[in-house]
Design a protein around this motif. Structure first.
Motif, PDB file in Angstrom:
ATOM      1  N   SER A   2     -48.317   8.636  -9.056  1.00 31.08           N
ATOM      2  CA  SER A   2     -49.285   7.943  -8.158  1.00 31.08           C
ATOM      3  C   SER A   2     -49.037   6.476  -8.137  1.00 31.08           C
ATOM      4  O   SER A   2     -49.938   5.713  -7.425  1.00 31.08           O
ATOM      5  CB  SER A   2     -50.605   8.088  -8.759  1.00 31.08           C
ATOM      6  N   THR A   3     -47.980   6.024  -8.603  1.00 37.68           N
ATOM      7  CA  THR A   3     -47.466   4.378  -8.541  1.00 37.68           C
ATOM      8  C   THR A   3     -46.228   4.169  -7.840  1.00 37.68           C
ATOM      9  O   THR A   3     -45.465   4.937  -8.037  1.00 37.68           O
ATOM     10  CB  THR A   3     -47.696   3.696 -10.078  1.00 37.68           C
ATOM     11  N   PHE A   4     -46.491   3.222  -7.174  1.00 39.36           N
ATOM     12  CA  PHE A   4     -45.184   2.511  -6.734  1.00 39.36           C
ATOM     13  C   PHE A   4     -45.106   1.030  -6.997  1.00 39.36           C
ATOM     14  O   PHE A   4     -45.496   0.091  -6.083  1.00 39.36           O
ATOM     15  CB  PHE A   4     -44.732   3.034  -5.277  1.00 39.36           C
ATOM     16  N   MET A   5     -44.553   0.542  -7.958  1.00 37.11           N
ATOM     17  CA  MET A   5     -44.490  -0.803  -8.234  1.00 37.11           C
ATOM     18  C   MET A   5     -43.143  -1.593  -8.230  1.00 37.11           C
ATOM     19  O   MET A   5     -42.105  -0.879  -8.408  1.00 37.11           O
ATOM     20  CB  MET A   5     -45.276  -0.992  -9.818  1.00 37.11           C
ATOM     21  N   ASN A  10     -48.599  -3.989  -7.078  1.00 38.53           N
ATOM     22  CA  ASN A  10     -48.630  -4.387  -8.413  1.00 38.53           C
ATOM     23  C   ASN A  10     -49.853  -4.569  -8.809  1.00 38.53           C
ATOM     24  O   ASN A  10     -50.428  -5.963  -8.857  1.00 38.53           O
ATOM     25  CB  ASN A  10     -47.568  -5.598  -8.492  1.00 38.53           C
ATOM     26  N   ASN A  11     -50.632  -3.588  -9.566  1.00 37.52           N
ATOM     27  CA  ASN A  11     -51.846  -3.702 -10.185  1.00 37.52           C
ATOM     28  C   ASN A  11     -51.743  -3.769 -11.753  1.00 37.52           C
ATOM     29  O   ASN A  11     -51.313  -2.906 -12.446  1.00 37.52           O
ATOM     30  CB  ASN A  11     -52.635  -2.574  -9.586  1.00 37.52           C
ATOM     31  N   TRP A  39     -43.623  -3.464   4.637  1.00 35.77           N
ATOM     32  CA  TRP A  39     -42.767  -2.390   4.604  1.00 35.77           C
ATOM     33  C   TRP A  39     -43.014  -1.557   3.483  1.00 35.77           C
ATOM     34  O   TRP A  39     -42.443  -0.256   3.875  1.00 35.77           O
ATOM     35  CB  TRP A  39     -41.201  -3.254   4.564  1.00 35.77           C
ATOM     36  N   CYS A  40     -43.388  -1.938   2.575  1.00 34.69           N
ATOM     37  CA  CYS A  40     -43.430  -1.150   1.297  1.00 34.69           C
ATOM     38  C   CYS A  40     -44.532   0.000   1.574  1.00 34.69           C
ATOM     39  O   CYS A  40     -44.763   0.829   0.744  1.00 34.69           O
ATOM     40  CB  CYS A  40     -43.662  -1.714  -0.025  1.00 34.69           C
ATOM     41  N   GLU A  74     -36.719  -7.168  -5.907  1.00 39.51           N
ATOM     42  CA  GLU A  74     -37.759  -7.286  -5.021  1.00 39.51           C
ATOM     43  C   GLU A  74     -39.022  -7.178  -5.609  1.00 39.51           C
ATOM     44  O   GLU A  74     -39.159  -6.592  -6.582  1.00 39.51           O
ATOM     45  CB  GLU A  74     -37.450  -6.033  -4.083  1.00 39.51           C
ATOM     46  N   PHE A  75     -39.879  -7.914  -4.821  1.00 42.71           N
ATOM     47  CA  PHE A  75     -41.436  -8.075  -5.183  1.00 42.71           C
ATOM     48  C   PHE A  75     -42.226  -7.421  -4.347  1.00 42.71           C
ATOM     49  O   PHE A  75     -42.404  -7.899  -3.220  1.00 42.71           O
ATOM     50  CB  PHE A  75     -41.864  -9.629  -5.512  1.00 42.71           C
TER      51      PHE A  75
END
Length: 251
Positions: free
Chosen positions: A70-73, A60-61, A42-43, A30-31
């Motif tokens: 602190s990230t959810f990629m 996605n940074n 939704w994310c 999933e992207f």
């Protein structure tokens, strides 16, 4: 994990405690939205605040190293494929890339000849059955005076306790269904269907990468295994996919 292991050692029960490790199944294709994407995606449900007040940033940074709280990629389809190499597909599908996981057990007092590799397929239900047998506990027939479904897993405890049983295999088929993707595994044979495609049949003893489809050569076996899957799906009340038909323009 280290603290748990140290506590087991301090309590002198480490060698007689079954420790189980397995990973999640399949790389995720999933992207998520890019960092400047839509705010109502939704994310965004994952944009939470941790117990120490750290805000999770979704997206996605490329300038941010993923991994901490602190990230959810996401890493998209190509990396999901690479993660599962050499198996086909990834999470959500029931080809090997979407369902397989490494699985290790550490239990020094009970495992004979540790370090063995067992190559027959197990599933999560078998872990439950094994734990019940190892604990000497009978699975209940009812809970709070209500009947509950019987345990469907098969214990592999004998594999752990005796190396002569290292070729142990399940007696019953394994079935899958997820978002319309279907499969059944019986011994060396695996019948699998990617939603919308035809059924495929593979000999897993020689072709675990699922490249040589034997469905046309084994028509009777395919029909028999489809029948097994359909009986299981009816018994388990598997719903058709998708639950709500998708309009042509939205597919």
């Amino acid at each position: 994990i280290g603290r748990i292991i140290q506590t087991l050692k301090d309590c002198n029960i480490y060698d007689n405690t079954m420790l189980i490790f397995l990973s999640d199944n399949g790389g995720c294709a999933e992207f998520l939205r890019e960092d400047a994407g839509e705010g109502n995606s939704w994310c965004e449900n994952y944009a939470t605040t941790s117990s120490d007040g750290t805000q999770t940033v979704v997206g996605n940074n490329p300038n941010v190293m993923p991994g901490d709280r602190s990230t959810f990629m996401s890493y998209d389809l190509k990396w999901a494929n690479a993660s599962n190499s050499p198996f086909r597909l990834f999470k959500s599908w029931v080809h090997e890339g979407g369902i397989s996981t490494p699985f290790c057990i550490h239990w020094p007092d009970q495992i004979e000849n540790p370090g063995r590799i067992h190559s027959k397929p197990w599933l999560m239900l078998d872990i439950v059955a094994t734990i019940y047998e190892a604990a000497g506990v009978k699975y209940p027939a009812q809970y709070k005076k209500k009947m509950i479904p019987p345990l469907e897993g098969e214990s592999f405890l004998e594999v752990l306790r005796s190396s002569k049983h290292n070729n142990w295999a399940r007696q019953q088929p394994i079935f899958w269904e997820h978002q319309g993707n279907r499969a059944v595994r019986l011994g060396r044979w695996k019948l699998v269907n990617r939603h919308g495609d035809d059924w495929e049949l593979f000999n897993m003893d020689v072709d675990r990468t699922e490249l040589n489809n034997l469905a046309e050569e084994e028509e009777d076996r395919v029909k028999s295994m489809i029948g097994m899957w359909e009986k299981w799906a009816e018994r388990c009340e598997v719903e058709p996919w998708p639950p709500t038909p998708i309009e042509e323009g939205e597919r």
